[in-house]
Each structure stands twice: as structure tokens, then as C-alpha cells.
Write a protein that holds these residues in place. Sequence first.
Motif: not given
Length: 422
Positions: A346-371
Motif C-alpha cells: 500500500v502506498e499513501i499520498h496525502l493532498a495539500n495545497a501544492k498537490g500530493l505528498r508521499f506519506d507512507s507505504s506498508w505491506p497489506a498482504s496475507i502472504s507474498a505468494g497471494c495476489q
Amino acid sequence: MHAAPCPSNDGRGLCDRPSPGDKTSHPDTLATDLPTKGQWRDGFDLADFNDDGILDLAHGPARKGRAEPAIWLGTGTGQFRLWSDTHFPPLPYDYGDLIIGDVNADGLPDLALGSHLRGLTVLINETRGHFAPWAEGLDFALPSDNPQEPIFASRALAFADWNRDGRLDLIAQNEGRTLFGGDRLEPDALRVYLNRNRSWQLLGRETTAQGFGDALAVADLDGDGQPEALTGSRDVGAQRLLHYGFGGTPQSVTLPGLPSRAVVTAVQIDAATAGKPGKLWFGSTSTNPEPVCTELFQMDWTAGGATTPRRVAAHTSRDAWRKILRHDLNEDGQTDLMAITETGMVEIHLANAKGLRFDSSWPASISAGCQTFDAALADLDGKPGLELLVSYAGEDDPTVQSACPGQGGFAGFHVTPRKSRR
């Protein structure tokens, strides 16, 4: 998700963006009590089926599982329980997409399903979990039942009032190539079926683009009250991805500037608001052998059409974007961006007056082999903040290094991004 240099899909420089630094987070998981086994693909939807003010979840049949849809009732605390009293007509269901909408205007949520190689069907909710066919004009059958008939099937559906008559119409993207379809597959990239109150009318196909894919978004892009449809494409370099019709046959138009050596795996539309036109969003992955560039683009819409695509994110990987979600994640009144890859990053970009700013990324998978196959943001526990639900599928093959345990399942997460800096 950190980007490494690689050739861009369209040859314009490198597949890289400024490194965001170490902003990998690990959000709290949500114990949903949804299945942790089974190939749950390709799509689910949320609605209140039992009129208790709490969101419930509906999904088509799991691949290789029980061959009928399933509904889980929400508890209001983030958990779900299978609605065992549902009744569905005996039809040749298979895995695919499912969407929810009130097609017969009786105030109850109804279902549309697109099943792999079977076609499309609509079920009306007769109350208390009993569903009945409402699908005259839609083809839905085993391929072997009509061996000479062409096949149009879909794993990406949407409801919208296409002709502005007050009824929800059905929009479907062609699922396309398959090992078993052969020359029976229809070529239309998109089909629109008008809701004629108990039957469905397929609009003309003279100007519809050909192609296939599994990403579809529908919204009023230009603020004229008429919805537009945006499709992804598994055809390399396809650019006729925006479809409009003013209530009639869909017209497919080219969106210039998209990568010429890539497939489009995820799409989203920001609807026009308060006289301001909307935006288009695309996730693409190049098809060159190595290195592979996976990119996320935004296009603004103006009176003259779409602007030049602006790259929002990129990484050197075959991990394609699978879902693009737009929501005010941090409750500051601005629409943020959440994008999810095929492996569940998951990658999150937060909006501000100048546009989008990268906030964070994190794994949401139950396993690396699952799509990853589908995802949704909603308030599921009644507390501040949103929850993310993700469905997964894959093969649980012990001989493969990246097997998917239990062949898939669902996972839930609490989403609590930081407040945006203005």
C-alpha cells in the motif's frame, strides 16, 4: 515503496522519483472473521443488506469453491458473519466481479455478477436474503451449453445511470483472452446494457474499441450529468480507454501521452464537483523484459480534454498497481490517494495545497505468494478513521517458493495517516 532507476515505459527519462526516506509503517490489523482460505477473486462490494445501518460484504463464488455468491453481515465492530439464510437461484455461477445497486428502485440492494466465461447476470433482492433472476437480455450460461455462440464475459462491472432515465444501467469490461475461449470471444472492450425495467438492452457496438482488461471506473468526469467510463487494458500500448455516450452507444476516445510499451492495470476517476472537472488516474506496467517500470499517473480534465499525464509514483518491479482509491484519509477536507499493488503493498499520498505528498507505504498482504484482487475503504468499526479491506487469491502449491497459503482470503487494516502539512 522505494523506486530504483529504470527506463520509463514511454522512454521519457527514468522510472524513479525522489526517495521518500524510511516511511514504511505497519498499521494495526483488523480482525474481520472473514474467510482466510479460498481464492476470493475478482471483486466484492459493500452495502447494508439487513437495514441495521451497518455495512455488509457481498462476493461472488470463490474460484474452486462453493458455486454461489456469499454475503457476510457486518457487526459494527469490524467483524463479519456469514449470512446463512440467503437463497440464490440455481445458475452457473463462477468466480468474477460482483457489484451492488438498486436496479428495480425498491430500496433494496441488488446484485450484478460477471462470471468467468459464463457471462453476466443480475439478481434482485426480494427481501431477507432471497434473490431472484432479473436478467432478460443478458447472456449467462456454461460455454458448453451453446457451443456455437460467441462469449462476452467480464470481471470488471459498474452500475451507472448511463441514459439519465432514473434507472441504474450495467457497464461491463471484456475479460478477454483465455485458454478456453478460442475464437468464440467477443472483441468489444466495453458494453453498456440499459435497464429497461425487468430486461436489459445492449447498446450498439459500432464504435466501441476492441480489447480486454480487468479495471473499470465510471463517473461524471466533465460535470455534464452524463457518466463516462474509463477502462484499463491488458493490450500493450492501448490508449482508447475513455468511453462516453450521452445516453447512447459508447464512443471510445484516445487519451494521448500514456505509456506506449505498457499495460494499464488500474484506473480511477475523480468525478467533477462544484463546476470543476474531474481527474483520471492510471496504473501501468511496462512489458519490456528487464528492467520493468511500474508507474502511477494522473491526468487533469479540461474543456479541451485530458492534459498530459503527470507521474505520481514509480518503482522498478513487476508488482503492478492493482487498485487506486481516492478518499479523505486524514479528515482534513482534501482527497488523498491510496494505491495498492498486486502483492499487497500500500502506498499513501496525502493532498495539500501544492498537490500530493508521499506519506507512507506498508505491506497489506496475507502472504507474498497471494495476489491482490480487490480493496475497499470504509468505516467498519464505528470509531474514528477508516478501515481497509483487501481480498486475495493464489495457488497453494508446496512445490512453488511463493505459494499462497490456503489459496487466499481477506485481510483488514486500520488506516491512520498523518495530518497533511499545508
